[in-house]
Structures are given as structure tokens and as C-alpha cells.
Design a protein around this motif. Sequence first.
Motif, PDB file in Angstrom:
ATOM      1  N   UNK A  25      -2.647  -8.909  -6.164  1.00 57.89           N
ATOM      2  CA  UNK A  25      -1.258  -8.733  -5.736  1.00 57.89           C
ATOM      3  C   UNK A  25      -1.176  -8.281  -4.283  1.00 57.89           C
ATOM      4  N   UNK A  26      -2.014  -7.324  -3.880  1.00 63.87           N
ATOM      5  CA  UNK A  26      -2.007  -6.861  -2.487  1.00 63.87           C
ATOM      6  C   UNK A  26      -2.304  -8.020  -1.534  1.00 63.87           C
ATOM      7  N   UNK A  76      -0.346   2.868  -4.757  1.00 66.06           N
ATOM      8  CA  UNK A  76       0.052   1.779  -3.856  1.00 66.06           C
ATOM      9  C   UNK A  76       0.696   0.641  -4.637  1.00 66.06           C
ATOM     10  N   UNK A  77       0.141   0.348  -5.801  1.00 72.64           N
ATOM     11  CA  UNK A  77       0.708  -0.690  -6.665  1.00 72.64           C
ATOM     12  C   UNK A  77       2.153  -0.349  -7.025  1.00 72.64           C
ATOM     13  N   UNK A  78       2.374   0.872  -7.468  1.00 73.05           N
ATOM     14  CA  UNK A  78       3.719   1.281  -7.874  1.00 73.05           C
ATOM     15  C   UNK A  78       4.682   1.330  -6.687  1.00 73.05           C
ATOM     16  N   UNK A  79       4.183   1.671  -5.522  1.00 70.46           N
ATOM     17  CA  UNK A  79       5.016   1.702  -4.316  1.00 70.46           C
ATOM     18  C   UNK A  79       5.497   0.302  -3.927  1.00 70.46           C
ATOM     19  N   UNK A  80       4.689  -0.706  -4.214  1.00 69.60           N
ATOM     20  CA  UNK A  80       4.993  -2.074  -3.783  1.00 69.60           C
ATOM     21  C   UNK A  80       5.641  -2.935  -4.870  1.00 69.60           C
ATOM     22  N   UNK A  81       5.988  -2.339  -6.004  1.00 68.40           N
ATOM     23  CA  UNK A  81       6.534  -3.098  -7.138  1.00 68.40           C
ATOM     24  C   UNK A  81       7.679  -4.014  -6.721  1.00 68.40           C
ATOM     25  N   UNK A  82       8.668  -3.485  -6.026  1.00 63.52           N
ATOM     26  CA  UNK A  82       9.840  -4.290  -5.660  1.00 63.52           C
ATOM     27  C   UNK A  82       9.445  -5.498  -4.815  1.00 63.52           C
ATOM     28  N   UNK A  83       8.543  -5.303  -3.873  1.00 64.97           N
ATOM     29  CA  UNK A  83       8.102  -6.413  -3.015  1.00 64.97           C
ATOM     30  C   UNK A  83       7.385  -7.481  -3.835  1.00 64.97           C
TER      31      UNK A  83
END
Length: 126
Positions: A25-26, A76-83
Motif C-alpha cells: 500500500x505504501x 503509518x498505515x492507520x494515518x494513511x487510511x483515507x489516502x
Amino acid sequence: MCEEADFSCAFCDPPSPAYERCFELFLAISDIRGQHFRLGTTLYRVFQDVGLVAPSVSLVQPVVVRSDTKHLVDLSLLEAVDAFIEAGLTTQEEIVLTACLFNLIRGKDAVVSQSVSSTNNTQLER
């Protein structure tokens, strides 16, 4: 000195599909946004291509067994969920499942590496 990460080299041992999915995902979001989450391993060549001399290069791949540093990936995964969701890469349900599965390895003695960083000492070619 210049240092750059490369997320394509992250690993977990024993292998974890959840950990691998985080980095998929990143990397996917970085490609969509034109970012360079794979730049670390090609930095030497990039410097040569623009006319810089790179007399030395080193590669560093820190690993973590027992540390709060293991939290960086799932946070970091949870921070980027919306994106991730806006880009059509995943769903909220998959993120929750991935984060839960990742939590299983966090408390164990799994060895994780979050990225490789490449360091170049450079100077302008005369």
C-alpha cells in the motif's frame, strides 16, 4: 551527505502477509502521487546521471525485534487510511484486518525491517 529510504526492501521474519500488504500500500500510494519510496537503492545512479560524483555509498537496513519502533508501520498505515481508500487501493475493512494481523506479530520476536536507506557522499564533478 544524502540519505534516502527504499520501502521495497522491507521484510518480516517469520513472513507476514499483513506486513507485506502494508508496504504494498505504501509503495502503491507513492507511485500514484509521483513520490519515490524506492529511491534509496537507486540514489547512486541518480547522482551519476545528474553529473555528481559519488565516491562512496553505503546501505543500511535496520531491523527490530523488541521495540516500540515496530509500531511505526501500523501507525503509518492507520494515518494513511483515507489516502489509500480515496485512491481505490483498499477498503476500511481490509485496513482493520491488516492492522489486527500486524498486531499479532508486534508482540512476538518477529524480526522486521522497515526500509533500506542508502547514503551517498557526493561532490560536484569538475
